[in-house]
Enzyme design. Structure first.
Site, PDB file in Angstrom:
ATOM      1  N   ALA A 129       0.849  -1.191   0.000  1.00 46.00           N
ATOM      2  CA  ALA A 129       0.000   0.000   0.000  1.00 46.00           C
ATOM      3  C   ALA A 129       0.884   1.239   0.000  1.00 46.00           C
ATOM      4  O   ALA A 129       1.528   1.550   1.002  1.00 46.00           O
ATOM      5  CB  ALA A 129      -0.920  -0.021   1.219  1.00 46.00           C
ATOM      6  N   THR A 144       0.136   4.232  -2.682  1.00 49.81           N
ATOM      7  CA  THR A 144      -0.569   5.405  -3.202  1.00 49.81           C
ATOM      8  C   THR A 144      -1.634   5.912  -2.235  1.00 49.81           C
ATOM      9  O   THR A 144      -2.310   5.117  -1.584  1.00 49.81           O
ATOM     10  CB  THR A 144      -1.222   5.032  -4.550  1.00 49.81           C
ATOM     11  OG1 THR A 144      -0.197   4.589  -5.430  1.00 49.81           O
ATOM     12  CG2 THR A 144      -1.941   6.221  -5.168  1.00 49.81           C
ATOM     13  N   GLU A 187       2.513   1.327 -10.910  1.00 50.54           N
ATOM     14  CA  GLU A 187       3.869   1.043 -10.407  1.00 50.54           C
ATOM     15  C   GLU A 187       4.834   2.189 -10.740  1.00 50.54           C
ATOM     16  O   GLU A 187       5.970   1.975 -11.147  1.00 50.54           O
ATOM     17  CB  GLU A 187       4.379  -0.277 -11.005  1.00 50.54           C
ATOM     18  CG  GLU A 187       5.377  -1.014 -10.124  1.00 50.54           C
ATOM     19  CD  GLU A 187       4.712  -1.780  -8.993  1.00 50.54           C
ATOM     20  OE1 GLU A 187       3.469  -1.770  -8.896  1.00 50.54           O
ATOM     21  OE2 GLU A 187       5.448  -2.365  -8.177  1.00 50.54           O
TER      22      GLU A 187
END
Lengths: 384, 260
Positions: free
Chosen positions: A120, A122, A361
């Protein structure tokens, strides 16, 4: 570069994809169905243990082999590669930085897929600017009190372990020295939102995680010491970027395979359409781009295994592979003509799945920043 | 409970399959070779039995050197060891010779309780070898099984035919051939693939297995291929334009072909 066994591993996944995935993917994808049976078969084959060596796992493979397995899964359905990507990054993080206790707690069950893992990073207010994150973990007695929100968390509901990037010292300067990775499990104070709606990447959930006074034990900090999280995650993202590049490669390969087959079967003006130069050119360009992307990925993967820093190589592979996957998917639509726009064919799915790898990503804009910074730092491009 | 699983490498059903014009034998260069699907089911059945009753699975394959790939696939599924009977002198053997050769090779494995085979390979389609092996070894033959139950010293299989189900029971040791409905074979795990290389594979020549010259091979085969004709190219078929009466036209076509 792959051993005999590793080549058989890649082939075994390719066979599985052809027999089990391709016949069912269109219906599952359009209905947004979670591919439970396919994921269980992936666990049985050992997909979730690919990065985990003994004593915890029993069939680890090289990074090039891992990349090609990922590409094969993605050739069948990108979402399947998405269901094991974050898991591998977390496994690599535990192997590289975890305490013995953390490794023993998580790796055996992660190797079989009994425990799945995700990461986790973002937040709703920011993705690329990781150091500006607002999720905090404050020490309170013998535990941490976690508050904040993370978003776009793949496999959030089905992951028993979440590698949470957060600030244990929000006032630290430089900012990254206040960042840690917390190994978080579901519990009171952690809410998982409903599935976020998406253009593609269907079937596996992406969710928001809300932490409200969630308590994590003091021993949950990856590696035991605070302030290492940013550097740890940068290393982890090398794997993540090779993985996402490989997903793009798989989508591009699938789009090309379909385009080539269609161009040899479909006739116009009395000949198979590949003989029309404009169509032949799409095929030639697509195959050239795919071959180049594959070599860039294998180059980054080999460098990863050599132990050298490979953020630039992984960034190049991710940037190039994701951009060409989008182009190849669009060209496959062109080759198919009207059928390329039909949801009764697979090419429209490749076209919807490909953009994920461009923005996921680390956006490709961020990849370019990483590449440029490394070029300056390394004094240019190595010609040896 | 020790099981010998007979497996065969065949030309991939999904590739172009050809016979050589000169001797009517399979043109192995013309297509990819794979383990026969029925052999995968055979290995799966053997593995399920040893998983619940203990014992070892030995795969036995008669075939050229390239059949090592089929053996490796069976080992990566989980079989414990293998015997590879391979000799140029065996090339072109017919069903009777093959059954005899396999029976000789089975004798090199100690303490065999059960011999499993597919009910017919996807290339030759003679589908007689399992029963012939049983005959040569003087063992009961339980063919076309879709369910196998082992109970102490006896084995029971359920055979399903168009006319109904038949239940067969015999004492061990016995030979069983399995049908396509027996199971869904497992995919090899990565662990299995890595382990396969280290599993023992015994290489047997015809002489090692006690097969005399003249007992096997094309020259002394009881059956002979007299001629080979390639299958005719696909014809274009008949196109029926649907002008709202497509259903009736299809029905009329099928009636004309005496299919309905």
């Amino acid at each position: 570069m792959l051993s005999d066994e590793e080549q058989i591993v890649v082939q075994a996944v390719a066979d599985w994809v052809d027999r089990e995935v391709r016949p069912v993917v269109r219906d599952l994808e359009h209905a947004g169905t979670y591919p439970g049976k396919l994921i269980e078969q992936m666990k049985e084959m050992g997909i979730y243990g690919l990065a985990i060596p003994g004593p915890w796992g029993d069939a680890p493979v090289s990074m090039p082999c891992y990349a090609l397995v990922t590409a094969e899964l993605s050739r069948g359905w990108m979402s399947l590669a998405g269901a094991m990507g974050g898991h591998t990054v977390v496994a690599k993080l535990l192997l590289a930085f975890g305490t013995a206790e953390q490794q023993d707690r998580y790796l055996p069950k992660m190797a079989t897929g009994e425990t799945r893992a995700t990461m986790a990073l973002t937040e709703p207010g920011g993705g690329s600017d990781l150091q500006a994150m607002t999720t905090t973990a404050r020490r309170d007695g013998d535990s941490y009190l976690v508050n904040g929100t993370k978003t776009w968390i793949s496999n959030a509901r089905r992951s028993g372990l979440i590698a949470l990037l957060c600030k244990t010292d929000p006032d630290a300067r430089p900012r990254h020295t206040g960042v840690s990775i917390l190994l978080v499990e579901h519990g009171p104070g952690l809410t998982v939102s409903k599935d976020l709606p998406k253009l593609g990447y269907k079937g596996v959930e992406s969710c928001e995680l809300v932490f409200e006074d969630y308590r994590a034990p003091a021993g949950a900090v990856l590696g035991g010491a605070e302030g290492q999280g940013f550097a740890q995650m940068m290393k982890g993202l090398e794997t993540g970027r090779i993985q996402v590049a490989s997903r793009a490669l798989g989508v591009a390969q699938a789009a090309f395979d379909d385009a080539l087959r269609y161009a040899t079967e479909r006739e116009a003006f009395g000949v198979p359409i590949w003989k029309h130069q404009s169509i032949g050119n799409y095929l030639a360009d697509s195959a050239t781009k795919i071959t180049a992307a594959r070599q860039l990925i294998l180059h980054a993967a080999e460098r990863f295994d050599s132990g050298q820093r490979c953020d630039m190589e992984a960034g190049m592979a991710k940037l190039f592979a994701s951009e060409i996957a989008m182009q190849v998917a669009l060209d496959a639509v062109r080759v198919h003509g009207g059928y390329g726009y039909s949801t009764e064919y697979d090419v429209e799915r490749y076209f919807r799945d490909a953009p994920l790898m461009i923005v996921g990503e680390g956006t490709n804009e961020i990849q370019r920043n990483v590449i440029a910074a490394q070029l300056v730092k390394r004094g240019g491009l190595d010609r040896t | 409970m020790n099981i010998v699983a007979l497996i065969k490498q065949v030309p991939d059903t999904y590739s172009e399959r050809k016979l050589r014009a000169e001797d009517g034998l399979l043109d192995r260069a013309a297509s990819d070779s794979v383990i026969d699907e029925i052999s995968e089911r055979t290995v799966e059945a053997a593995l399920q039995l040893t998983e619940s009753h203990g014992g070892e699975v030995t795969v036995l394959c008669m075939g050229p050197g390239s059949a090592a790939d089929a053996i490796r696939k069976a080992l990566s599924m989980g079989a414990d060891k293998a015997v590879h009977l391979s000799d140029d002198a065996l090339a072109g053997s017919d069903a009777v010779q093959t059954a005899h050769a396999l029976a000789q090779a089975i004798k090199t494995v100690d303490g065999v309780d059960l011999i499993l085979a597919g009910n017919g390979a996807s290339d030759g389609r003679v589908s007689a070898v399992p029963a012939m092996v049983a005959d040569v070894l003087d063992l009961p033959a339980l063919t076309h099984a879709r369910e196998i139950t082992v109970d102490g010293t006896s084995v029971t299989v359920r055979r399903e035919t168009d006319r109904g189900a038949v239940v067969l029971t015999a004492g061990l040791p016995a030979v069983i051939s399995v049908s396509e409905k027996i199971n869904e074979p497992r995919y090899p795990s990565f662990k299995g693939i890595m382990a396969a290389k280290k599993k023992p594979v015994t290489q047997l020549t015809a002489a090692d297995a006690g097969i005399e010259a003249g007992e096997a091979g094309l020259a002394s085969a009881l059956t002979t291929v007299t001629s080979v004709t390639p299958k005719p190219p696909k014809s274009a078929g008949e196109k029926v334009p649907d002008e709202g009466d497509g259903g009736s036209k299809i029905a009329a076509y099928l009636v004309a072909q005496r299919l309905i």
